[in-house]
Scaffold this motif. Structure first.
Motif: not given
Length: 85
Positions: A21-22, A27-34, A42-48, A50-51
């Motif tokens: 995603g972008d 921004d709020p992001v969704e965290l997914r398992n394997a 949660g709120l992400v501290n970096f741009d997509a 950069e990660i």
């Protein structure tokens, strides 16, 4: 994701396997398992963009190479909500 779900820890770069995603920092992001199931938001501290260069690396290593702004969580536990399974 074990640290995030079981220990209720922050999401660090070392715990990420991929990014989709972008989004921008804050921004709020969704965290997914394997398996691809959403486990938290949660709120992400970096741009997509950069990660990808942070994935799998320690925050200390990143701070040495990229500067002190990179010695932090991707998503801090105070800005994260676990989802029911």
């Amino acid at each position: 994701m074990t640290a995030v779900v079981d220990r209720r820890s922050s999401l660090l770069p070392a715990g990420i396997s991929r990014v989709e995603g972008d989004f921008t920092a804050g921004d709020p992001v969704e965290l997914r398992n394997a398996q691809g199931h959403a486990v938290a938001r949660g709120l992400v501290n970096f741009d997509a963009r950069e990660i990808p260069r942070l994935i799998g690396r320690s925050t200390r290593e990143l701070a040495r190479e990229l500067g002190p702004a990179y010695e932090r969580e991707v998503v801090h536990r105070d800005d994260l909500v676990l989802l029911r399974s």
